[in-house]
Write an enzyme that holds these catalytic residues in place. Structure first.
Site, short mmCIF file in Angstrom:
data_model
loop_
_atom_site.label_atom_id
_atom_site.label_comp_id
_atom_site.label_asym_id
_atom_site.label_seq_id
_atom_site.Cartn_x
_atom_site.Cartn_y
_atom_site.Cartn_z
N LYS A 11 -6.82 10.39 -2.11
CA LYS A 11 -7.96 9.66 -3.31
C LYS A 11 -9.22 9.58 -2.38
CE LYS A 11 -7.85 5.64 -2.68
NZ LYS A 11 -8.87 4.88 -2.25
N GLY A 98 -3.48 4.14 6.22
CA GLY A 98 -3.49 3.14 6.52
C GLY A 98 -5.24 3.33 6.79
N ALA A 99 -5.77 4.10 5.94
CA ALA A 99 -6.92 4.86 5.66
C ALA A 99 -8.34 4.50 4.63
CB ALA A 99 -7.41 6.29 6.27
N GLY A 100 -7.14 4.27 3.49
CA GLY A 100 -8.24 3.99 2.62
C GLY A 100 -7.92 4.97 1.55
N ALA A 102 -4.94 6.46 -0.44
CA ALA A 102 -3.93 6.29 -0.89
C ALA A 102 -2.63 7.50 -0.67
CB ALA A 102 -3.96 6.43 -2.40
N GLY A 103 -2.52 7.19 0.90
CA GLY A 103 -2.31 8.73 1.63
C GLY A 103 -0.44 8.13 1.36
N GLY A 104 0.01 6.93 1.23
CA GLY A 104 1.18 6.36 1.51
C GLY A 104 1.89 6.25 -0.36
N SER A 105 0.81 5.89 -1.41
CA SER A 105 1.29 6.06 -2.11
C SER A 105 1.11 6.97 -3.25
CB SER A 105 -0.12 5.31 -2.58
OG SER A 105 -1.05 3.79 -2.37
N ASP A 138 -1.86 2.01 -6.33
CA ASP A 138 -3.00 2.81 -6.10
C ASP A 138 -1.81 4.22 -6.51
OD1 ASP A 138 -5.77 2.49 -5.82
OD2 ASP A 138 -4.29 2.32 -3.48
O1 C5P Z 1 -0.93 -3.45 -4.93
P1 C5P Z 1 -1.03 -2.97 -3.11
O2 C5P Z 1 0.72 -2.90 -2.87
O3 C5P Z 1 -1.17 -1.79 -2.82
O4 C5P Z 1 -1.79 -3.79 -2.83
C1 C5P Z 1 -1.86 -4.47 -1.50
C2 C5P Z 1 -2.84 -5.45 -1.26
O5 C5P Z 1 -4.05 -4.86 -1.79
C3 C5P Z 1 -2.35 -6.56 -2.77
O6 C5P Z 1 -0.77 -7.28 -2.03
C4 C5P Z 1 -4.04 -7.36 -2.65
O7 C5P Z 1 -3.42 -8.42 -1.63
C5 C5P Z 1 -4.90 -6.58 -2.39
N1 C5P Z 1 -5.28 -6.25 -3.86
C6 C5P Z 1 -5.51 -6.72 -4.35
N2 C5P Z 1 -6.43 -6.37 -5.91
C7 C5P Z 1 -5.01 -5.18 -6.53
C8 C5P Z 1 -4.92 -4.53 -5.43
C9 C5P Z 1 -4.65 -4.03 -4.13
O8 C5P Z 1 -6.21 -8.16 -4.86
N3 C5P Z 1 -6.55 -4.37 -7.80
#
Ligand code: C5P
Length: 310
Positions: A11, A98-100, A102-105, A138
């Site tokens: 995404k 680790g690219a933003g 959402a590959g892992g998600s 995500d």
């Molecule tokens: O939910 P996810 O594991 O992808 O989030 C990774 C980190 O990103 C969280 O631990 C938090 O530090 C930050 N995050 C946040 N608010 C969000 C999504 C992510 O602060 N809505």
């Protein structure tokens, strides 16, 4: 032997607005997320030993219990109350890690979709959504994918209707760059925390502004796009050299409809009316991208998220 393949698309964020801080410590967000056809593939086979084994064609990617695919499989087993369920999962990794993007998600969402079918569990889309939200912010988006307004931590979805035109994307990422998502949100809080909104009423006003705003209207009607907003970009661009230099390269291109960072970065993208223009832009930037060491992809918007192949 029964075998299923599931596609897991990446995404990009067309909008990422940090509204405030939530009681659970996460950030309250207002986003527009878009699936693109840069896709991982999961191949699934049942196994009788009750184990989840994951293999991957990308060396160095963890395949143990820390991988979201394994977490998704284990969560499904717990929710089904069937510890004897097992699967062999092969991950064909194409989305940079680790690219933003959402590959892992998306891989986790694909595991939920695929294993639900492979194991004959018949969990409903709503039940899968609730498991997805447990796995990460995500992951819920990655189930239906397409174009969605995402609120809350990212798990409250509103599909864009009618669907937006299928734009083309030039995506670039420096292979050595990676940005930790918690770090990006932490920096955002340090820099902007004092002006965060608080309270549901204030959040809802911003959600409504996004629903009625220029971006969503342009996506619905196909008109010119306004500049894209990503609040994490303002935090990351000054501190990550490749984000700064990559954005300046993309901003120099003549035919982009918009340029932005995706998620917490470091992937960057330009949007184009069609694939030909995106390919022309990639060719135009080829020498500078090579000189600065960027990898690049041309892809398109995709209407759906995690999906069974065939
Ligand atoms: O939910 P996810 O594991 O992808 O989030 C990774 C980190 O990103 C969280 O631990 C938090 O530090 C930050 N995050 C946040 N608010 C969000 C999504 C992510 O602060 N809505």
């Amino acid at each position: 032997m029964l075998e299923l393949s599931v596609e897991a698309p990446a995404k990009i964020n067309l909008h990422l607005e940090v509204l405030g801080l939530r009681a659970d410590g996460f950030h309250e967000l207002a986003m527009v997320m878009q699936s693109i056809d840069l896709v991982d593939e999961l191949v699934l086979q049942p196994s009788a030993d009750g184990a989840i084994s994951l293999s991957c064609d990308k060396p160095g990617l963890p395949t143990d219990g820390s991988n979201l695919i394994v977490k998704a499989a284990e969560l499904l087993k717990v929710r089904a109350g069937l510890p004897e369920l097992g699967a062999r999962i092969e991950l064909r990794k194409r989305i940079p890690v680790g690219a933003g993007l959402a590959g892992g998600s998306s891989d986790a969402a694909a595991a939920l979709v695929g294993l639900n079918i492979l194991w004959g569990l018949e969990f409903s889309p709503t039940e899968l959504q609730s498991m997805a939200a447990r796995l990460g912010s995500d992951v819920p988006f990655c189930l239906p994918g397409g174009t969605q307004l995402c609120f809350g931590r990212g798990e409250r979805l509103e599909a864009l209707v009618p669907a937006c035109p299928a734009l083309a994307v030039l995506l670039i990422k420096h292979p050595d760059a990676s940005v930790s998502t918690p770090w990006a949100y932490g920096r955002c809080r340090e820099q902007r925390g004092r002006s965060y909104l608080s309270g549901e009423e204030a959040f809802e006003r911003r959600r409504e502004a996004l629903r009625r705003g220029a971006l969503v209207q342009a996506l619905r009607m196909g008109g010119p796009l306004p500049p894209l907003r990503n609040d994490l970009q303002a935090v990351v661009e000054p501190e990550v050299a490749s984000v700064h230099s990559g954005l300046s390269l993309l901003r120099r291109l003549p035919d982009t409809l918009a340029v932005a960072m995706s998620g917490s970065g470091p992937s960057l993208f330009g949007l184009f009316a069609d694939r030909q223009q995106a390919l022309a832009a990639q060719a135009q930037l080829a020498a500078q991208l090579a000189e600065e060491g960027f990898a690049s992809w041309v892809c398109g918007f995709r209407r759906a998220g995690a999906m069974l192949v065939g």
